[in-house]
Design an enzyme around this catalytic site. Structure first.
Site: not given
Ligand code: ACO
Length: 357
Positions: A249, A111, A279
């Site tokens: 994030h 990520c 996400n």
């Protein structure tokens, strides 16, 4: 001093939307659980490969900067879901956009890949190796998803973002960052079946399962991003009061809220778009940054803090000084091909493919 200013930005969002209600048609879950535990309402499912998403994001970033593909000296492609590993996927983007002067590399830190790519390109510009770069954070995680596992299937979506960076004398772009990794805990977020060590002629790409200890990841995410933010503020000599925006994030709204509380940052300074996209792994933080700019929230010269967290378990935080321009120079006419399926139909196809293995 030499800096790497962000002068172009572009995103490419797949048009097909998968809602929480769609997920509830094949998983034992519901909108109320997903919304209250994660803050997510919908996510995108891509009908094209990740390099195609990246192509459109890059074309838009170049137009925004008023540059052509020939101006690009480096392409750094941050992702976990590359179309292919050899040759690298950045080289495909180079060919697609015609950036024949660009060196090309892929970066995989899950990520945080988009943010690590920002560090790589910024550092190379600041050290004088290059003068311009395109960095990409893009992901088509739907193909790798274990759609039978409700613990993870509800959390992720697809998307892409690109930034154009160029050398600048005035303080701008990344002014400080902190990167790290909790390697000892790497197994708590892993995709079993994905990678050379699993090579088996009887397995296909869809034949994966996720090891995902949600609560442990949650705690590590707060600790890692909190630590990274503290170190980055210390390095830059800035305090929470100096920061105009925190653009984190977006893995879970509760993670963001816990982090923000720990940092004593005013919640009104925190940019959130998790309800729209879930996400998107490598694309998440960069798409959020771009949307904050597009929504006219970011003003010239403002300081933006961007904490991120991902598999590995990698963590990071970047302090960015936004430059003088918040509007694009040109609009790009680059578009994704049209999509003739719904997101739910595409997910059902993936579930069917897996069942046939
Ligand atoms: N729908 C309904 N119920 C569910 C679902 C679902 N989708 N998923 C889990 N549940 C159930 C569980 O089975 C459990 O049931 P039980 O009490 O009968 O055992 C119950 O809900 C509570 O589960 P918890 O795990 O306690 O739920 P929690 O509130 O911790 O939320 C979550 C789980 C959302 C995964 C959270 O832990 C989290 O966000 N973790 C971090 C995720 C993250 O950071 N992801 C990004 C990683 S970065 C990367 O690089 C990929």
């Amino acid at each position: 001093m030499r800096y790497a200013n962000i002068t172009g930005w572009g995103k490419a969002m797949p048009p097909a939307i998968l809602t929480n209600d769609d997920l509830a048609t094949f998983l034992d879950t519901d909108d109320q659980w997903i919304t209250s535990r994660t803050g997510m309402k919908e996510r995108r499912i891509s009908h094209v490969q990740v390099s195609e998403l990246a192509r459109v994001a890059c074309e838009r970033a170049l137009a925004a900067a008023g540059k052509t593909a020939l101006d690009v000296e480096l392409i750094v492609f941050g992702s976990t879901t590359f179309d292919e590993l050899c040759p690298n996927t950045a080289s495909n983007v180079q060919r697609m956009i015609g950036a024949t002067n660009a060196a090309c590399m892929d970066v995989n830190t899950a990520c945080t890949s988009g943010m690590y790519s920002l560090t790589v390109a910024t550092s190379m510009i600041r050290s004088g190796v290059i003068s311009s770069a395109l960095i990409i954070g893009a992901e088509v995680i739907s193909v790798l998803q274990d759609w039978s596992n409700r613990d993870v299937a509800v959390l992720f979506g697809d998307g892409a973002a690109a930034l154009y960076l160029e050398a600048e004398d005035k303080e701008s772009g990344v002014i400080a960052e902190s990167l790290g990794c909790y390697g000892e805990s790497r197994e708590i977020l892993s995709i079993d079946g994905y990678g050379v060590k699993y090579l088996d002629p009887k397995r296909s790409l869809c034949d994966v399962s996720w090891n995902f200890l949600g609560q442990e990841i949650f705690k590590k995410a707060v600790a890692g991003m909190g630590h990274a933010c503290e170190k980055t503020m210390e390095k830059s000599g800035k305090t929470a009061d100096d920061i105009s925006w925190v653009i984190p994030h977006q893995a879970n709204l509760r993670i963001i809220n816990t982090l923000v509380k720990r940092m004593h940052v005013d919640s009104e300074k925190v940019y959130i778009n998790i309800h729209r996209y879930g996400n998107m792994s490598a694309a998440t933080a960069l798409v959020a940054l771009i949307e904050a700019v597009e929504e006219d929230l970011v003003k010239p010269g403002q300081l933006i803090l961007m904490p991120a967290f991902g598999g590995g378990l990698t963590w990071s935080a970047h302090m960015i000084r936004w430059g003088e321009r918040t509007k694009v120079i040109n609009e790009s006419d680059a578009e994704l091909p049209s999509c003739d399926k719904t997101a739910l139909e595409m997910v059902q196809d993936l579930i069917k493919r897996k069942a046939e293995i």
